[in-house]
Design a protein around this motif. Structure first.
Motif, short mmCIF file in Angstrom:
data_model
loop_
_atom_site.label_atom_id
_atom_site.label_comp_id
_atom_site.label_asym_id
_atom_site.label_seq_id
_atom_site.Cartn_x
_atom_site.Cartn_y
_atom_site.Cartn_z
N ASP A 193 -12.05 -3.28 5.26
CA ASP A 193 -11.73 -2.57 4.02
C ASP A 193 -10.57 -1.60 4.23
O ASP A 193 -9.70 -1.45 3.37
CB ASP A 193 -12.96 -1.81 3.50
N LEU A 194 -10.57 -0.93 5.38
CA LEU A 194 -9.49 0.02 5.67
C LEU A 194 -8.15 -0.68 5.86
O LEU A 194 -7.11 -0.14 5.46
CB LEU A 194 -9.85 0.86 6.89
N ARG A 195 -8.16 -1.88 6.44
CA ARG A 195 -6.91 -2.65 6.55
C ARG A 195 -6.36 -2.96 5.16
O ARG A 195 -5.15 -2.85 4.92
CB ARG A 195 -7.14 -3.95 7.33
N THR A 196 -7.23 -3.31 4.24
CA THR A 196 -6.81 -3.57 2.87
C THR A 196 -6.22 -2.31 2.24
O THR A 196 -5.18 -2.36 1.58
CB THR A 196 -8.00 -4.09 2.02
N LEU A 197 -6.88 -1.19 2.47
CA LEU A 197 -6.39 0.08 1.94
C LEU A 197 -5.03 0.43 2.53
O LEU A 197 -4.12 0.87 1.82
CB LEU A 197 -7.41 1.19 2.23
N ARG A 198 -4.87 0.20 3.85
CA ARG A 198 -3.57 0.46 4.48
C ARG A 198 -2.47 -0.38 3.85
O ARG A 198 -1.34 0.08 3.70
CB ARG A 198 -3.63 0.21 5.99
N GLY A 199 -2.80 -1.61 3.49
CA GLY A 199 -1.81 -2.48 2.85
C GLY A 199 -1.45 -2.01 1.45
O GLY A 199 -0.32 -2.14 1.02
N GLY A 200 -2.42 -1.44 0.75
CA GLY A 200 -2.19 -1.01 -0.63
C GLY A 200 -1.61 0.38 -0.76
O GLY A 200 -0.99 0.70 -1.76
N ALA A 201 -1.84 1.22 0.24
CA ALA A 201 -1.34 2.59 0.21
C ALA A 201 -0.76 2.94 1.59
O ALA A 201 -1.24 3.85 2.27
CB ALA A 201 -2.47 3.55 -0.17
N PRO A 202 0.29 2.22 1.99
CA PRO A 202 0.77 2.37 3.37
C PRO A 202 1.29 3.77 3.71
O PRO A 202 1.07 4.25 4.82
CB PRO A 202 1.87 1.32 3.49
N VAL A 203 1.96 4.42 2.79
CA VAL A 203 2.53 5.74 3.08
C VAL A 203 1.42 6.76 3.30
O VAL A 203 1.43 7.53 4.26
CB VAL A 203 3.50 6.19 1.96
N VAL A 204 0.44 6.76 2.41
CA VAL A 204 -0.68 7.70 2.52
C VAL A 204 -1.48 7.43 3.79
O VAL A 204 -1.82 8.36 4.54
CB VAL A 204 -1.59 7.61 1.27
N MET A 205 -1.76 6.17 4.05
CA MET A 205 -2.57 5.84 5.21
C MET A 205 -1.83 6.10 6.52
O MET A 205 -2.44 6.48 7.51
CB MET A 205 -3.06 4.39 5.13
N LYS A 206 -0.51 5.93 6.51
CA LYS A 206 0.27 6.25 7.71
C LYS A 206 0.21 7.76 7.97
O LYS A 206 0.07 8.20 9.11
CB LYS A 206 1.72 5.78 7.55
N ALA A 207 0.30 8.54 6.91
CA ALA A 207 0.21 9.99 7.05
C ALA A 207 -1.18 10.41 7.54
O ALA A 207 -1.31 11.28 8.41
CB ALA A 207 0.53 10.67 5.72
N PHE A 208 -2.22 9.78 7.00
CA PHE A 208 -3.58 10.08 7.45
C PHE A 208 -3.75 9.73 8.92
O PHE A 208 -4.34 10.49 9.70
CB PHE A 208 -4.61 9.32 6.60
N SER A 209 -3.20 8.60 9.33
CA SER A 209 -3.28 8.19 10.73
C SER A 209 -2.57 9.19 11.64
O SER A 209 -3.06 9.50 12.73
CB SER A 209 -2.66 6.80 10.90
N ALA A 210 -1.45 9.72 11.19
CA ALA A 210 -0.73 10.72 11.98
C ALA A 210 -1.56 11.99 12.12
O ALA A 210 -1.59 12.60 13.21
CB ALA A 210 0.63 11.02 11.34
N ILE A 211 -2.25 12.40 11.06
CA ILE A 211 -3.13 13.57 11.13
C ILE A 211 -4.24 13.32 12.14
O ILE A 211 -4.55 14.17 12.98
CB ILE A 211 -3.71 13.91 9.75
N ALA A 212 -4.85 12.14 12.06
CA ALA A 212 -5.95 11.80 12.97
C ALA A 212 -5.47 11.83 14.42
O ALA A 212 -6.14 12.39 15.29
CB ALA A 212 -6.52 10.43 12.62
N GLN A 213 -4.31 11.24 14.68
CA GLN A 213 -3.79 11.21 16.06
C GLN A 213 -3.50 12.61 16.57
O GLN A 213 -3.81 12.94 17.71
CB GLN A 213 -2.54 10.34 16.13
N ALA A 214 -2.94 13.45 15.70
CA ALA A 214 -2.64 14.83 16.10
C ALA A 214 -3.93 15.61 16.36
O ALA A 214 -4.03 16.36 17.34
CB ALA A 214 -1.80 15.52 15.02
#
Length: 119
Positions: free
Chosen positions: A15-36
């Motif tokens: 489901d999260l892969r689908t969300l990343r495909g539909g909202a790539p900018v938001v999910m990329k930013a969320f991923s950066a927060i998680a990594q930090a």
């Protein structure tokens, strides 16, 4: 009803892969927060996952419990460390956290059992 926590994380990941495909900018930013946030600094990765687990229980998020238990097990968290974390979550979240703490403990037992079986 018993939750199969490893299966839940697999389903959620799809489901999260689908969300990343539909909202790539938001999910990329969320991923950066998680990594930090997860980068080991004063606190190691295991401690940070245990903190995230406690918050997951206190805010009553089964999906978060699944992912953070999985990560805590991968980081080497022991059952005793998980139980102490759940004790803090119960203290901070009162009665409803008791119920979600039982979910988190069931998830730990399943993931730790799967890890033991694989070794």
């Amino acid at each position: 009803m018993t939750t199969n926590w490893p299966e839940l994380t697999t389903e959620l990941s799809a489901d999260l892969r689908t969300l990343r495909g539909g909202a790539p900018v938001v999910m990329k930013a969320f991923s950066a927060i998680a990594q930090a946030a997860l980068a080991p600094k004063a606190l190691d990765a295991k401690t940070k996952e245990l903190l995230a687990l406690g918050i997951s229980v206190a805010v009553r998020c089964d999906d978060c419990i699944a992912f953070h238990i999985k990560a805590a097990v991968a980081q080497g968290a022991t059952r005793e460390e998980v139980l102490e974390t759940l004790g803090m979550a119960i203290y901070m979240g009162a009665g409803p956290s008791v119920m979600y703490a039982s979910h988190a403990l069931g998830a730990f037992d399943q993931f730790a059992g799967a890890k033991d079986a694989a070794e």
